[in-house]
Enzyme design. Structure first.
Site, mmCIF file in Angstrom:
data_model
loop_
_atom_site.group_PDB
_atom_site.id
_atom_site.type_symbol
_atom_site.label_atom_id
_atom_site.label_comp_id
_atom_site.label_asym_id
_atom_site.label_seq_id
_atom_site.Cartn_x
_atom_site.Cartn_y
_atom_site.Cartn_z
ATOM 1 C CG ASN A 1 4.468 -4.070 3.002
ATOM 2 O OD1 ASN A 1 4.082 -2.951 3.329
ATOM 3 N ND2 ASN A 1 3.642 -5.082 2.775
ATOM 4 C CG HIS B 1 -2.015 -0.838 1.339
ATOM 5 N ND1 HIS B 1 -1.932 -2.146 1.718
ATOM 6 C CD2 HIS B 1 -3.322 -0.601 1.086
ATOM 7 C CE1 HIS B 1 -3.155 -2.674 1.701
ATOM 8 N NE2 HIS B 1 -4.011 -1.765 1.317
HETATM 9 MN MN MN Z 1 2.512 -1.674 3.729
#
Ligand code: MN
Ligand code: MN
Length: 304
Positions: free
Chosen positions: A180, A149
């Site tokens: 991440n 994201h």
């Molecule tokens: Mn993330």
């Protein structure tokens, strides 16, 4: 094994203490109270949080999206910039690379609530023009990369719809899990602390460093570019402030992080850089709605 875990835990604890002091310094910047000076009248109306309109920045009118209040990042080739404005964030989509050039969004406490995290697959973005390939959840399946994201799911929890929109594939780039879930996540957590708990207003821009004007060299699925490096810029303001309130002492966080394995235990601070360096690497001019002299000063600054 136990000793390693213990040392790892100690490291994390020391790291957390250091980060807390840093956040204390940063959160105490500015008054934290509403400014008493009269506010200029906005020339555009938007839904959602209000910010004061752009002043300077080449005299361009302020963008109607709060997420672009500090300017629409631009490079010298607009042909691979498909601008998308959503209620939850804005982005420039690159149809040659099948990922965003950048995503830009505002964070303050009002975005946080108790909406549950979207369950199920990530979704294609139906707002992309019909001629463009729409990246799917399964373009990433088995690739070894996380669906990373840009706007974090936890940053859009006011309503189930806000949270769902963070799972559109136009908000996603391929990230190694160690990035991440490592330094990238730690910076996200610092942003949550500032925006949700300490009442700051943040303007965030993030994306991958792409090979400009070329087909991507590394891809997954049906031609989804895998960047070697990710960037993030965070401008820390107080509530209701906008581009005209940015000064030479406004805190700015700029990072360039490698998309690689083996960095999951690292903090984000070691990846600090300048906005100038991110502009040089990506070809984009950021913070374009900020006064040019102020822009020059804050973009050259590397925090410590
Ligand atoms: Mn993330
Ligand atoms: Mn700039």
């Amino acid at each position: 094994m136990f000793v390693v875990a213990l040392l790892g835990g100690l490291g994390a604890l020391l790291h957390a203490c250091k980060a807390d002091r840093w956040l204390d310094d940063l959160a105490s910047h500015g008054s934290g109270e509403e400014k008493s000076r009269p506010r200029p009248t906005a020339t555009t109306t938007t839904s959602g949080p209000k910010v004061s309109p752009a002043r300077g920045g080449g005299g361009k009118p302020a963008d109607p999206s709060v997420h672009l209040a500090l300017g629409v990042p631009a490079d010298d080739d607009a042909s691979d910039d498909h601008l998308m404005r959503k209620a939850q964030y804005a982005l420039s989509y690159n149809a040659d690379q099948n990922v965003a050039n950048w995503v830009s969004w505002q964070i303050d406490a009002s975005w946080f609530g108790d909406a549950p995290r979207h369950k199920g697959k990530f979704m294609t973005d139906a707002e992309l023009p019909s001629g463009l390939y729409r990246v799917t959840h399964d373009d990433y399946t088995g690739s070894g990369y996380d669906r990373g994201h840009m706007v974090r799911s936890e940053e859009r929890t006011r309503s189930p719809e806000d949270n769902r929109v963070t799972f559109l594939m136009t908000n996603i780039l391929p990230q190694y899990h160690d990035l991440n879930a490592g330094p990238w996540l730690r910076l996200e957590e610092s942003c949550e602390e500032l925006g949700r708990k300490r009442g700051k207003q943040l303007f965030v821009m993030a994306g991958g460093v792409l090979k400009r004007g070329k087909k991507p060299t590394k891809t997954i699925g049906k031609g989804v570019a895998v960047p070697d490096t990710f960037f993030k810029i965070v401008v820390v303001l107080d509530p209701r402030e906008g581009p005209a309130d940015v000064t030479e002492s406004t805190p700015v966080i700029a990072v360039l992080m490698p998309n690689k394995e083996g960095i999951q235990d690292e903090g984000w601070e070691k990846y600090r850089t300048t906005v100038d360096e991110i502009e040089r690497r990506t070809g984009y001019d950021f913070l374009t709605a900020v006064d040019e002299d102020v822009q020059e000063a804050i973009e050259a600054k590397k925090g410590d």
